[in-house]
Design an enzyme around this catalytic site. Structure first.
Site, PDB file in Angstrom:
ATOM      1  N   ARG A  28      -8.928  88.319 -11.638  1.00  0.00           N
ATOM      2  CA  ARG A  28      -8.683  86.965 -12.117  1.00  0.00           C
ATOM      3  C   ARG A  28      -8.350  87.002 -13.600  1.00  0.00           C
ATOM      4  NH1 ARG A  28     -14.411  87.307 -11.772  1.00  0.00           N
ATOM      5  NH2 ARG A  28     -15.468  86.701 -13.706  1.00  0.00           N
ATOM      6  N   SER A  29      -7.547  86.063 -14.026  1.00  0.00           N
ATOM      7  CA  SER A  29      -7.121  85.989 -15.419  1.00  0.00           C
ATOM      8  C   SER A  29      -7.938  84.930 -16.156  1.00  0.00           C
ATOM      9  CB  SER A  29      -5.624  85.647 -15.486  1.00  0.00           C
ATOM     10  OG  SER A  29      -4.849  86.609 -14.810  1.00  0.00           O
ATOM     11  N   ASN A  30      -7.898  85.003 -17.461  1.00  0.00           N
ATOM     12  CA  ASN A  30      -8.583  84.029 -18.303  1.00  0.00           C
ATOM     13  C   ASN A  30      -8.010  82.632 -18.027  1.00  0.00           C
ATOM     14  OD1 ASN A  30      -9.221  82.312 -20.522  1.00  0.00           O
ATOM     15  ND2 ASN A  30      -9.653  84.107 -21.777  1.00  0.00           N
ATOM     16  N   PRO A  31      -8.836  81.653 -17.645  1.00  0.00           N
ATOM     17  CA  PRO A  31      -8.325  80.316 -17.331  1.00  0.00           C
ATOM     18  C   PRO A  31      -7.500  79.705 -18.458  1.00  0.00           C
ATOM     19  CG  PRO A  31     -10.601  80.512 -16.626  1.00  0.00           C
ATOM     20  CD  PRO A  31     -10.288  81.754 -17.412  1.00  0.00           C
ATOM     21  N   TYR A 176      -0.682  91.275 -18.182  1.00  0.00           N
ATOM     22  CA  TYR A 176      -1.580  91.291 -17.025  1.00  0.00           C
ATOM     23  C   TYR A 176      -1.508  92.649 -16.359  1.00  0.00           C
ATOM     24  CZ  TYR A 176      -1.376  86.249 -17.745  1.00  0.00           C
ATOM     25  OH  TYR A 176      -1.426  85.003 -18.308  1.00  0.00           O
TER      26      TYR A 176
END
Length: 319
Positions: A28-31, A176
């Site tokens: 998951r990536s940083n929101p 990413y």
């Protein structure tokens, strides 16, 4: 309040990232960064959007909120486990206009093309021709792209496709996980351009053959390293002996190597070299001096250009 902020207020982030049935997903990536990329993508109601990298499903849910019930979202990931779970969570929430597919996203997804918008949460080795071919005229792509053929040398680019030709409108700091042909089990190791790696007792790697006899260490006298600025500057040197490494847990190192010499500077400001008089150390120190003289330029201050290759376009930055 922006459209992305309104969507984020509606979509339960932790329901996706820390689902009680699946647990927390590391993919998951940083929101905050997701929100930035989606704001740059300019998604509107009714659009047909594709994302590469399903992750927890959170970004797909935001896209579904942005396109509304008259639009549609296609989410692709190489990992079947992620696509199945994201699809289930979307179904549980009653979100019916997102479809998750296990596929190699670097080939796009022609079955649901053409797309008004594309966004990638993984880094391909170049801008794929398939992506450009599957975007409508005037459509936008927001994706991380390499700026040198070593790991983690990336920026996020906003690309407009007009008449079948992509043009970079803007670049941002960031990147990413590398897009790979099979799911990654170790997120601490890059997915390509790594010539040597060690997984035990702690992950370490280097982008070309390395030697274990490093016997010179010194602190960088220039103060705290600004990694996004420094790595972008190093990438634009155009030197094929540019090297990226992860010699210590959680610390990237950037520098220069030859077949017999090596020198890098780590994120913590430590310079490592094979010897005090190393030719590679001289090159590295010259790069650092040029970087300081240039005022530590931000990635967004560079001029981006796409160079066509057989499989797509390479992104390169110049000043």
């Amino acid at each position: 309040m922006s459209a992305v902020a309104l969507a984020a207020a509606t979509v339960p982030e932790r329901h996706y990232t820390h689902h009680e049935g699946r647990g927390a997903t590391p993919h998951r990536s940083n929101p905050a960064v997701i929100h930035r990329e989606l704001s740059s993508l300019e998604v509107r109601a009714g659009m047909n959007v594709v994302e590469f990298g399903t992750g927890s499903g959170y970004s797909g849910a935001l896209l579904a909120e942005l396109v509304g019930p008259t639009g549609r979202v296609t989410s692709l990931d190489i990992d079947t486990y992620l696509t199945r779970w994201a699809g289930l969570i979307h179904h549980q929430r009653g979100v019916s206009h997102v479809r998750c597919h296990a596929a190699d996203g670097t080939a796009g997804f022609p079955e649901r093309a053409p797309y008004d918008r594309m966004v990638a949460w993984c880094t391909p080795p170049l801008l794929p021709k398939a992506w450009v071919d599957q975007v409508v005229d005037g459509g936008l792509i927001v994706a991380p792209l390499p700026i040198a053929a070593v790991p983690n040398m990336t920026v996020v680019a906003r690309i407009r496709v007009t008449g079948g030709e992509p043009v970079v409108e803007e670049v941002f700091t960031g990147g990413y996980i590398e897009a790979t042909t099979s799911p990654k089990t170790d997120l601490d190791l890059p997915g390509r351009w790594v010539d040597w790696e060690n997984r035990l007792p702690a992950p370490s790697w280097i982008s070309i053959a390395w030697r274990s006899e490093d016997d010179h260490t010194e602190p960088y006298a220039g103060g705290e390293l600004d990694l996004p600025s420094w790595r972008t500057f190093a990438a634009t040197r155009g030197d094929h002996r540019l090297t990226m490494a992860g010699l210590s847990a959680g610390l990237w190192a950037i520098g220069h190597t030859t077949t017999t010499t090596a020198a890098v500077i780590q994120q913590d400001g430590t310079i490592l070299a094979d010897a005090p008089g190393s030719p590679s150390l001289a090159v590295l120190c010259n790069w650092l001096e040029q970087w300081e003289e240039a005022g530590r330029p931000a990635p967004a201050s560079y001029f981006p250009a796409l160079a066509r290759t057989s499989g797509g376009w390479d992104l390169r930055l110049t000043r």
